[in-house]
Design an enzyme around this catalytic site. Structure first.
Site, PDB file in Angstrom:
ATOM      1  N   MET A 199     -38.986  55.801-101.821  1.00  0.00           N
ATOM      2  CA  MET A 199     -40.423  56.483-101.836  1.00  0.00           C
ATOM      3  C   MET A 199     -39.952  58.102-100.958  1.00  0.00           C
ATOM      4  SD  MET A 199     -43.519  55.508-102.723  1.00  0.00           S
ATOM      5  CE  MET A 199     -43.524  53.931-102.489  1.00  0.00           C
TER       6      MET A 199
ATOM      7  N   PHE B 291     -33.480  46.066 -61.870  1.00  0.00           N
ATOM      8  CA  PHE B 291     -32.421  46.373 -63.013  1.00  0.00           C
ATOM      9  C   PHE B 291     -32.892  45.324 -63.914  1.00  0.00           C
ATOM     10  CE2 PHE B 291     -29.115  43.806 -65.838  1.00  0.00           C
ATOM     11  CZ  PHE B 291     -28.862  44.660 -66.316  1.00  0.00           C
ATOM     12  N   GLN B 292     -32.610  46.247 -65.292  1.00  0.00           N
ATOM     13  CA  GLN B 292     -33.698  46.505 -66.771  1.00  0.00           C
ATOM     14  C   GLN B 292     -35.915  45.837 -66.364  1.00  0.00           C
ATOM     15  OE1 GLN B 292     -31.666  42.285 -68.273  1.00  0.00           O
ATOM     16  NE2 GLN B 292     -30.643  44.065 -69.200  1.00  0.00           N
TER      17      GLN B 292
ATOM     18  N   LYS C  30     -39.934  37.011 -63.094  1.00  0.00           N
ATOM     19  CA  LYS C  30     -38.482  35.937 -63.093  1.00  0.00           C
ATOM     20  C   LYS C  30     -38.693  34.973 -61.568  1.00  0.00           C
ATOM     21  CE  LYS C  30     -33.297  34.768 -63.266  1.00  0.00           C
ATOM     22  NZ  LYS C  30     -32.333  35.363 -63.171  1.00  0.00           N
TER      23      LYS C  30
ATOM     24  N   GLU D  54     -34.220  42.046 -80.948  1.00  0.00           N
ATOM     25  CA  GLU D  54     -35.940  41.022 -80.903  1.00  0.00           C
ATOM     26  C   GLU D  54     -36.498  41.787 -81.766  1.00  0.00           C
ATOM     27  OE1 GLU D  54     -33.290  42.736 -78.539  1.00  0.00           O
ATOM     28  OE2 GLU D  54     -33.534  40.605 -76.511  1.00  0.00           O
TER      29      GLU D  54
END
Ligand SMILES: Cc1ncc(C[n+]2csc(CCOP(=O)(O)OP(=O)(O)O)c2C)c(N)n1
Ligand SMILES: [Mg+2]
Lengths: 186, 583
Positions: free
Chosen positions: B481, B113-114, B163, B51
């Site tokens: 760097m 969940f999630q 949802k 993502e």
């Protein structure tokens, strides 16, 4: 090769500029923030203060216009002039904020806070507490033979002063609402 | 008005806003939306591999097109993986919309969940975010989200959609019928302040334009107006990392980038000017160095759409809040109406000084016939890609600064780099986002090997969606760097700045099914770059460069502009060996 002529082995050098640039005149300001009354708005406003390291001395919030979905947040904050200006600008640019007023800077304003004091005591001290409450025009909103709950409205300084007096007289608990403020005049 | 499910509304609203591409990754909490995506052909979905990649792609898309980039992620880990990209977009003011799925409303707060508190987690890294609990409000929220992302100072917004809200039915409210937003940042600059600026332009003896990403964000017209103003005033101009391309690198008044690794002439012009005109930049600490010594003798003017940017770090004499396009139009109008005056004789002296600084040739480096110098690789890349319809993205590190120094940008929206957040792993996905928006262009990600590994999984996305992005990796086998700072500031103790156990990039390319090229001989450079350009698909180009090259000029943090380090030579008491140099 060592560009800054730092001794090999030294680690006293920070990569960043670590001095506080805001070491100027610090004072309290009361800001009135009109916001949309939506979920998460208060979290966003408070998040701005914590995320950018600004102070919150007192904060009150409640809906003030049900139809218009407006809440008013009154926040007392501290900082130098540049910090206060920055706080105001940061608040003003937030999507959820409709208006911001620096009541301290914009002219005279009235500030009031309500506080409840539970004072426990018997005999002499109890009488003394009662007398002082009268001088401060605090109301007795609950009493038992061994306690009072006083209600006092006033400026934060007045509330502080009353609390100082009650402390030796059996002050057990204080609940304060935080400051509500409005500009004076039309 | 049409009744439809929340999921369908999402697709419908995206179409209404002209969205053509969504970068996303599915999961349980967004399946209804994916189902709708499946049943239409107007919006293209690019399946990413992580993502974070989706958000950077949306950023690359947005920056190269000037449109809002859109990403779609699932709840929980999908949303938390978006956080770095959102923060990146917030700091660089990039308009993107992220839609995340959420557990059903009746499960919120149960540690389902999630489940993650996505609006809570993303509040500090979005310009605005919303949890939509009622399908009836969904379309209006999406309209508001586009408006907020794009208006004023642009930025990332997020909509979290449970949802059950995606499944439920409600009436779709088209944009035209939605309640107008109260969010209306001021775009027109104050005319009196603009007059003050015009007077200062007329009188300035040592002026400089200091421009930033705000010019790019304001749109191509802002760049066009800036060019007119620079040409007609004949003032020198420098830009931040974010603003490169607003004024053409080939333009005669161009001083190059300023800041920590900016050009000598740009930084000294900033230090020595008597009038600094900041157009859409924000006095970032990489620009100012030590605040108290920043441009001590100048009057400062700041044009910015965000009032909180003005006087945040540097106190200015004139602050103009407004959209740069509108403000520059007004500046030009007023200044021309008063006779287009400048202090010409003084300007001539100023230019003589500026040209003397230019003559120092601060980008000078020691050439080599044995190892590839990263600067040289970029000079050749520049020369061999100049005529192309070219877009450049970068990762973060030395290579990024060298790219800013050695590549020239003639137009805005052609240079995508993570400026504010400095996100390693930005460049590869960003290059894919750019390529999706400009399928026929030559899109190159100038990368460091360490940064590149951070999101290398996105090569799979590039392959799947035929995005022929070129990954030009300046491989120094170092966190270059970091190594440079350790050398200069931490007593040469190189704590964990090696890139140990690197993959074989050519084999890696083969594994992904694309082309790999490796070179380590400067003599092969041109031919290899041409091969990369000619190849019709994605290329991973492993350019083995000098491992211990430092990036100069450098203003060490907390130092003023006039205490700049010009090169290794500076520290050894030798002035640049100009003869041995390839410029
Ligand atoms: C996500 C993230 N982690 C750490 C850093 C700190 N950092 C800045 S540059 C750099 C090294 C980058 O190495 P490489 O990509 O190989 O580029 P080079 O400097 O060698 O050109 C690191 C670790 C960062 N900017 N981003
Ligand atoms: Mg490296």
């Amino acid at each position: 090769m060592n560009a800054l002529n730092i001794k090999k082995g030294s680690s006293s050098h920070s990569a960043y500029e670590l001095r506080d640039p805001n070491g100027d005149l610090i004072e309290s300001h009361t800001l009135a923030v009109l916001v949309a009354n939506e979920s998460g708005v208060l979290a966003r406003v408070i998040g701005l203060f914590s995320g950018r390291g600004y102070n919150i001395e007192s904060l009150t919030v409640a809906e003030v216009d049900h139809e218009g979905h407006r809440s008013r947040i009154t926040v007392v904050t501290r900082g130098g002039p540049a910090v206060i200006a920055q706080i105001k600008a940061q608040l003003e640019r937030m999507v959820v904020v409709h208006e911001v007023h620096d009541l301290t800077a914009e002219g005279p304003a009235v500030q009031r806070e309500l506080a409840l004091f539970k004072v426990r005591g018997k005999g002499e001290t109890r009488v003394e507490a009662m007398q002082l409450a009268e001088i401060f025009r605090a109301k007795v909103v609950d009493s038992t033979l061994e306690s009072f709950v006083f209600e006092l409205t006033g400026t934060p300084e007045k509330i502080d002063a009353f609390a100082d007096l009650m402390r030796p007289l059996g002050l057990a608990e204080i609940a304060r609402t935080g400051v509500a403020a409005l500009s004076r005049g039309v | 008005m049409a009744t439809m499910t929340g999921a369908k509304m999402v697709v419908q609203a995206l179409k209404e806003h002209g969205v053509e591409v969504v970068f996303g990754y599915p999961g349980g909490a967004v399946l209804p939306i994916y189902d709708e995506i499946f049943q239409q052909n107007d919006i293209r979905h690019i399946l990413v591999r992580h993502e974070q990649g989706a958000i950077h792609m949306a950023e690359g898309y947005a920056r190269s097109t000037g449109k809002v980039g859109v990403a779609l992620v699932t709840s929980g880990p999908g949303a938390t993986n978006a956080v770095t990209g959102l923060t990146d977009a917030l700091l660089d003011s990039i308009p993107i919309l992220v839609i995340s799925g959420q557990v059903p409303t009746f499960m919120i707060g149960t540690d389902g969940f999630q489940e993650a508190d996505t609006v809570g987690i993303t509040r500090p890294c979005t310009k605005m975010n919303w949890l939509v609990k009622d399908t009836a409000n969904l379309a209006a929220t999406i309209h508001e989200a586009f408006h907020v992302a794009f208006s004023g100072r642009p930025g990332p917004v997020l909509i979290d959609i449970p949802k059950d809200v995606q499944f439920a039915n409600a009436t779709y409210v088209p944009k035209a019928e939605a309640r107008p937003s109260h969010y209306a940042p001021r775009v027109r600059g104050d005319a009196d302040q603009i007059t003050r600026l015009v007077e200062m332009i007329e009188q300035a003896e040592r002026p400089v334009f200091y421009t930033g990403g705000g010019v790019v964000n304001s749109g191509p017209r802002a760049s066009a107006l800036l060019r007119e103003l620079v040409a007609e005033t004949d003032f020198p101009i420098t830009s931040t990392l974010m603003g490169l391309g607003s004024y053409p690198a080939s333009g005669k008044n161009w001083l190059g980038m300023l800041g920590m690794h900016g050009l000598y002439e740009a930084n000294l012009a900033m230090h020595g000017c008597d009038l600094m005109i900041n157009v859409g930049a924000r006095f970032d600490d990489r620009i100012t160095g030590r605040i108290k010594d920043f441009s001590p003798g100048s009057k400062k003017v700041h044009i910015d759409i965000d009032p909180s940017s003005i006087n945040k770090v540097i106190h200015v004499d004139v602050g103009i809040v407004g959209d740069i396009t509108l403000v520059l139009e007004e500046v030009l109008k007023q200044w021309r109406a008063r006779g287009s005056k400048t202090a010409k004789p003084a300007l001539k002296t100023w230019w003589a000084q500026v040209n003397a600084w230019r003559a120092v040739k601060c980008l000078t480096y020691k050439g080599s016939t044995k190892t590839i110098k990263p600067q040289h690789a970029l000079e050749r890349l520049e020369a061999l890609t100049k005529g192309h319809d070219r877009y450049i993205t970068t990762e973060v590190g030395q290579h990024q600064m060298w790219a800013a120094q050695f590549l020239g940008f003639e137009d805005p929206n052609r240079w995508m780099t993570s400026g504010g957040l400095g996100t390693m792993g930005y460049g590869l996905p960003a290059s894919i986002g750019v390529q999706i928006a400009h399928p026929d262009a030559l899109v190159i990600n100038v990368a460091g090997e360490a940064s590149w590994l951070m999101n290398m999984q996105e090569m799979g996305t590039a392959m799947q969606f035929r995005a022929p992005v070129k990954q030009f990796i300046l491989n120094n086998e170092r966190l270059g760097m970091v190594r440079q700072w350790q050398e200069l500031l931490h007593g040469e103790r190189y704590s964990h700045s090696w890139s140990e156990s690197l993959p074989d990039f050519v084999k890696l390319a083969e594994a992904f099914g694309c082309k790999g090229i490796r070179i380590d001989d400067p003599a092969d450079l041109d031919e290899a770059i041409l091969e990369m350009i000619r190849y019709p698909g994605p290329v991973i180009f492993d350019c083995r460069v000098e491992k211990h090259e430092n990036c100069f000029p450098m203003i060490p943090s907390g130092k003023p502009h006039n205490e700049m380090l010009l090169g290794d030579a500076d520290t050894q008491g030798v002035i640049g060996s100009k003869g041995a140099v390839l410029v």
